[in-house]
Design a protein around this motif. Structure first.
Motif, PDB file in Angstrom:
ATOM      1  N   ARG A 180      13.792  -9.676  -2.338  1.00  0.00           N
ATOM      2  CA  ARG A 180      12.693  -9.464  -3.268  1.00  0.00           C
ATOM      3  C   ARG A 180      11.395  -9.483  -2.473  1.00  0.00           C
ATOM      4  NH1 ARG A 180      14.301 -13.348  -8.399  1.00  0.00           N
ATOM      5  NH2 ARG A 180      16.436 -12.601  -8.575  1.00  0.00           N
ATOM      6  N   ILE A 181      10.354  -8.920  -3.071  1.00  0.00           N
ATOM      7  CA  ILE A 181       9.065  -8.817  -2.404  1.00  0.00           C
ATOM      8  C   ILE A 181       7.996  -9.505  -3.240  1.00  0.00           C
ATOM      9  CG2 ILE A 181       7.262  -7.206  -1.644  1.00  0.00           C
ATOM     10  CD1 ILE A 181       9.581  -5.150  -1.235  1.00  0.00           C
ATOM     11  N   ASP A 211       0.862  -1.180   0.000  1.00  0.00           N
ATOM     12  CA  ASP A 211       0.000   0.000   0.000  1.00  0.00           C
ATOM     13  C   ASP A 211       0.901   1.234   0.000  1.00  0.00           C
ATOM     14  OD1 ASP A 211      -2.049   1.854   0.427  1.00  0.00           O
ATOM     15  OD2 ASP A 211      -2.980   0.730   2.034  1.00  0.00           O
ATOM     16  N   SER A 212       1.129   1.858   1.138  1.00  0.00           N
ATOM     17  CA  SER A 212       1.992   3.045   1.202  1.00  0.00           C
ATOM     18  C   SER A 212       3.438   2.691   0.880  1.00  0.00           C
ATOM     19  CB  SER A 212       1.912   3.694   2.583  1.00  0.00           C
ATOM     20  OG  SER A 212       2.572   2.897   3.549  1.00  0.00           O
ATOM     21  N   SER A 240       9.588  -0.841   2.708  1.00  0.00           N
ATOM     22  CA  SER A 240      10.810  -0.081   2.467  1.00  0.00           C
ATOM     23  C   SER A 240      11.721  -0.149   3.695  1.00  0.00           C
ATOM     24  CB  SER A 240      10.466   1.369   2.130  1.00  0.00           C
ATOM     25  OG  SER A 240      11.626   2.103   1.857  1.00  0.00           O
ATOM     26  N   TYR A 241      11.136   0.018   4.853  1.00  0.00           N
ATOM     27  CA  TYR A 241      11.895  -0.072   6.105  1.00  0.00           C
ATOM     28  C   TYR A 241      12.495  -1.472   6.275  1.00  0.00           C
ATOM     29  CZ  TYR A 241      12.919  -0.383  11.077  1.00  0.00           C
ATOM     30  OH  TYR A 241      13.541  -0.600  12.275  1.00  0.00           O
ATOM     31  N   LEU A 242      11.673  -2.519   6.083  1.00  0.00           N
ATOM     32  CA  LEU A 242      12.154  -3.893   6.257  1.00  0.00           C
ATOM     33  C   LEU A 242      13.268  -4.234   5.274  1.00  0.00           C
ATOM     34  CD1 LEU A 242       8.941  -6.001   6.911  1.00  0.00           C
ATOM     35  CD2 LEU A 242      10.712  -5.318   8.529  1.00  0.00           C
ATOM     36  N   LYS A 243      13.116  -3.820   4.048  1.00  0.00           N
ATOM     37  CA  LYS A 243      14.127  -4.110   3.031  1.00  0.00           C
ATOM     38  C   LYS A 243      15.466  -3.475   3.416  1.00  0.00           C
ATOM     39  CE  LYS A 243      14.675  -4.281  -1.960  1.00  0.00           C
ATOM     40  NZ  LYS A 243      14.091  -3.976  -3.265  1.00  0.00           N
ATOM     41  N   ILE A 293       9.115   2.144  -3.700  1.00  0.00           N
ATOM     42  CA  ILE A 293       9.315   0.700  -3.649  1.00  0.00           C
ATOM     43  C   ILE A 293       8.251   0.021  -4.490  1.00  0.00           C
ATOM     44  CG2 ILE A 293       7.910   0.366  -1.572  1.00  0.00           C
ATOM     45  CD1 ILE A 293      10.104  -1.691  -0.679  1.00  0.00           C
ATOM     46  N   LYS A 294       8.614  -1.113  -5.080  1.00  0.00           N
ATOM     47  CA  LYS A 294       7.626  -1.897  -5.806  1.00  0.00           C
ATOM     48  C   LYS A 294       7.893  -3.375  -5.572  1.00  0.00           C
ATOM     49  CE  LYS A 294       9.579  -2.360 -10.348  1.00  0.00           C
ATOM     50  NZ  LYS A 294       9.282  -2.309 -11.747  1.00  0.00           N
TER      51      LYS A 294
END
Length: 189
Positions: A123-124, A102-103, A108-111, A138-139
């Protein structure tokens, strides 16, 4: 509970088919690598359970619990780790599994955190992508469905810890979460 659903956005069968396809793609991409599949609790657990059963490669499984919502429907912008991982991520290929991007603040923080801890790459994989609400740059590397800016629940996604057990993704009626129609907000990062 189903009376609170405005409409079914993604059916159980559509989810099952996409998760199978995604499992094949991920298995191919990670062939021969040491992979840690990292679920972000609580929302990812349904998607992650189905996804790892579709993987044909060996994987380790771990979970983190984080929050940037603190019981609200809009992100606070501050990510808090509630449960950290129990293993060292150094030299591992990490696949973060999330229910919805979502946001992007949480992911982004975890990565960034996991890269600081020495992960080889990250990767997500996300069930849902809601680009209209993106704040962070981030995507997802793997996405099953892109969704409009509506408040979605089911298949692990919740509102006030309810609706996770729905086998589909549905749009929650605005009156259930106290928003006037047309002002929907999703409670995820």
């Amino acid at each position: 509970m189903t009376d609170d659903i405005l409409k079914v956005l993604i059916s159980e069968n559509e989810i099952k088919q996409k998760v199978q396809e995604l499992g094949k793609t991920i298995s191919s991409d990670y062939e021969g690598k040491n992979v840690l599949v990292l679920g972000v609790l609580k929302g990812s657990f349904v998607f992650m359970a189905d996804l790892i059963r579709e993987l044909s490669i060996p994987v380790e499984v771990e979970f983190m619990a984080v929050s940037s919502y603190h019981s609200g429907v809009k992100t606070s912008g501050v990510v808090k780790i509630i449960k950290d991982i129990d293993i060292n991520p150094q030299n591992l290929h990490i696949l973060i599994v999330e229910d919805i991007l979502d946001s992007g603040l949480t992911l982004s923080y975890l990565k960034g955190l996991l890269m600081q801890r020495g992960a080889t790459d990250i990767r997500i994989a996300t069930l849902l992508d809601k680009p209209a609400r993106r704040i962070a740059d981030i995507k997802a590397d793997y996405t099953c469905f892109e969704v409009p800016d509506e408040f979605v629940v089911g298949y692990g996604l919740d509102y006030a810890e309810q609706y996770r057990n729905l086998p589909y993704v549905g749009v929650l009626k605005p009156e259930v979460y106290g928003q006037p129609a047309g002002q929907e907000k999703q409670a995820k990062g």
